[in-house]
Design a protein around this motif. Structure first.
Motif, PDB file in Angstrom:
ATOM      1  N   SER A  92      -6.050   4.652   8.106  1.00 18.67           N
ATOM      2  CA  SER A  92      -6.311   6.083   8.111  1.00 18.67           C
ATOM      3  C   SER A  92      -7.335   6.443   9.171  1.00 18.67           C
ATOM      4  O   SER A  92      -7.353   7.538   9.680  1.00 18.67           O
ATOM      5  CB  SER A  92      -6.793   6.545   6.737  1.00 18.67           C
ATOM      6  OG  SER A  92      -8.017   5.912   6.432  1.00 18.67           O
TER       7      SER A  92
ATOM      8  N   LYS B  20      -5.573   1.452  -7.672  1.00 18.33           N
ATOM      9  CA  LYS B  20      -6.845   2.018  -7.209  1.00 18.33           C
ATOM     10  C   LYS B  20      -6.787   2.325  -5.712  1.00 18.33           C
ATOM     11  O   LYS B  20      -6.092   1.643  -4.965  1.00 18.33           O
ATOM     12  CB  LYS B  20      -7.987   1.014  -7.436  1.00 18.33           C
ATOM     13  CG  LYS B  20      -8.472   0.928  -8.868  1.00 18.33           C
ATOM     14  CD  LYS B  20      -9.886   0.311  -8.909  1.00 18.33           C
ATOM     15  CE  LYS B  20     -10.478   0.379 -10.300  1.00 18.33           C
ATOM     16  NZ  LYS B  20     -10.009  -0.693 -11.171  1.00 18.33           N
ATOM     17  N   PRO B  21      -7.554   3.333  -5.266  1.00 19.50           N
ATOM     18  CA  PRO B  21      -7.721   3.516  -3.817  1.00 19.50           C
ATOM     19  C   PRO B  21      -8.344   2.248  -3.223  1.00 19.50           C
ATOM     20  O   PRO B  21      -9.125   1.576  -3.917  1.00 19.50           O
ATOM     21  CB  PRO B  21      -8.695   4.693  -3.705  1.00 19.50           C
ATOM     22  CG  PRO B  21      -8.671   5.368  -5.036  1.00 19.50           C
ATOM     23  CD  PRO B  21      -8.321   4.308  -6.044  1.00 19.50           C
ATOM     24  N   ILE B  22      -8.010   1.937  -1.972  1.00 21.34           N
ATOM     25  CA  ILE B  22      -8.500   0.702  -1.339  1.00 21.34           C
ATOM     26  C   ILE B  22     -10.031   0.605  -1.420  1.00 21.34           C
ATOM     27  O   ILE B  22     -10.568  -0.453  -1.744  1.00 21.34           O
ATOM     28  CB  ILE B  22      -8.042   0.609   0.138  1.00 21.34           C
ATOM     29  CG1 ILE B  22      -6.517   0.527   0.212  1.00 21.34           C
ATOM     30  CG2 ILE B  22      -8.663  -0.605   0.828  1.00 21.34           C
ATOM     31  CD1 ILE B  22      -5.956   0.726   1.621  1.00 21.34           C
TER      32      ILE B  22
ATOM     33  N   GLU C 124      -3.435   5.333   0.900  1.00 23.26           N
ATOM     34  CA  GLU C 124      -4.738   4.701   0.685  1.00 23.26           C
ATOM     35  C   GLU C 124      -4.810   3.966  -0.654  1.00 23.26           C
ATOM     36  O   GLU C 124      -5.874   3.498  -1.047  1.00 23.26           O
ATOM     37  CB  GLU C 124      -5.838   5.774   0.718  1.00 23.26           C
ATOM     38  CG  GLU C 124      -6.134   6.314   2.099  1.00 23.26           C
ATOM     39  CD  GLU C 124      -6.739   5.249   2.995  1.00 23.26           C
ATOM     40  OE1 GLU C 124      -7.899   4.881   2.772  1.00 23.26           O
ATOM     41  OE2 GLU C 124      -6.042   4.769   3.900  1.00 23.26           O
ATOM     42  N   THR C 125      -3.679   3.906  -1.347  1.00 24.71           N
ATOM     43  CA  THR C 125      -3.691   3.315  -2.693  1.00 24.71           C
ATOM     44  C   THR C 125      -3.072   1.923  -2.683  1.00 24.71           C
ATOM     45  O   THR C 125      -2.078   1.681  -1.990  1.00 24.71           O
ATOM     46  CB  THR C 125      -2.905   4.218  -3.667  1.00 24.71           C
ATOM     47  OG1 THR C 125      -3.508   5.504  -3.655  1.00 24.71           O
ATOM     48  CG2 THR C 125      -2.916   3.668  -5.081  1.00 24.71           C
TER      49      THR C 125
ATOM     50  N   GLU D 125     -12.140   1.840  -3.573  1.00 18.46           N
ATOM     51  CA  GLU D 125     -12.600   1.545  -4.925  1.00 18.46           C
ATOM     52  C   GLU D 125     -12.317   0.081  -5.298  1.00 18.46           C
ATOM     53  O   GLU D 125     -13.153  -0.593  -5.900  1.00 18.46           O
ATOM     54  CB  GLU D 125     -11.852   2.449  -5.903  1.00 18.46           C
ATOM     55  CG  GLU D 125     -12.692   3.062  -6.982  1.00 18.46           C
ATOM     56  CD  GLU D 125     -11.866   4.019  -7.831  1.00 18.46           C
ATOM     57  OE1 GLU D 125     -11.409   3.602  -8.896  1.00 18.46           O
ATOM     58  OE2 GLU D 125     -11.646   5.169  -7.379  1.00 18.46           O
TER      59      GLU D 125
ATOM     60  N   LEU E 268       0.843  -1.192   0.000  1.00 20.73           N
ATOM     61  CA  LEU E 268       0.000   0.000   0.000  1.00 20.73           C
ATOM     62  C   LEU E 268       0.875   1.238   0.000  1.00 20.73           C
ATOM     63  O   LEU E 268       1.954   1.247   0.589  1.00 20.73           O
ATOM     64  CB  LEU E 268      -0.895   0.025   1.258  1.00 20.73           C
ATOM     65  CG  LEU E 268      -1.859  -1.141   1.444  1.00 20.73           C
ATOM     66  CD1 LEU E 268      -2.621  -0.964   2.759  1.00 20.73           C
ATOM     67  CD2 LEU E 268      -2.822  -1.288   0.285  1.00 20.73           C
TER      68      LEU E 268
END
Ligand code: ZN
Length: 153
Positions: A152, A83-85, A54-55, A87, A51
């Motif tokens: 996060s 992708k962001p987690i 957040e990606t 999504e 990671l």
């Protein structure tokens, strides 16, 4: 396209990913590594998630087993890397919905891309676990990676 034409196109997509898998091989860096098995078919996968905030920066894997399990890993990495987690998780949920549809759901190609090729698999309960193996491994590894990096929230 007629149903038999669509079915053979789908088979071609699966075989193509099986023969020329995308993103295969285990890479560094990574925050979590998991090993998942599908004992009913003998499929195995070792999968790492990296990671970047957040990606989903990278997903790398090694595995062996049937063409469905291995092709699904290849397709899955295409769909989640970069992708962001959140999504990527939504795509995972869409794929899960397709697998639980018993062949009744019209797959959304905009969301699932090559993963639409597994639509027919949902009619064969014994093969659904093959198609889901890599996705379940990804979900597990991502949850561990989020814990590892503090997340996060
Ligand atoms: Zn299998």
């Amino acid at each position: 396209m007629s149903a038999p034409q669509l079915e053979s196109l789908y088979q071609e997509i699966i075989l193509d990913h099986y023969r020329k898998p995308h993103h295969r091989g285990l890479r560094d860096p990574y925050e979590a590594e998991v090993h998942h098995l599908n004992p009913t078919c003998g499929d195995e996968i070792t999968l790492r998630v990296h990671l970047d905030g957040e990606t989903v920066a990278d997903v790398s894997y090694e595995g062996h087993g049937c063409s469905i399990s291995q092709a699904s890993a290849s397709v899955m990495t295409d769909l989640v890397i970069g992708k962001p987690i959140g999504e990527a998780t939504a795509v995972h949920e869409e794929f899960l919905r397709l697998m639980q549809s018993k062949g009744e759901l019209e797959p959304d190609e905009d969301v699932l891309e090559d993963a639409v090729a597994f639509a027919g698999v949902s009619r064969y309960p014994a093969r659904i676990k093959c198609a889901l193996l890599a996705w379940m491994a990804w979900k597990d590894a991502t949850a561990q990676a989020v814990d590892q990096t503090g997340g996060s929230e």
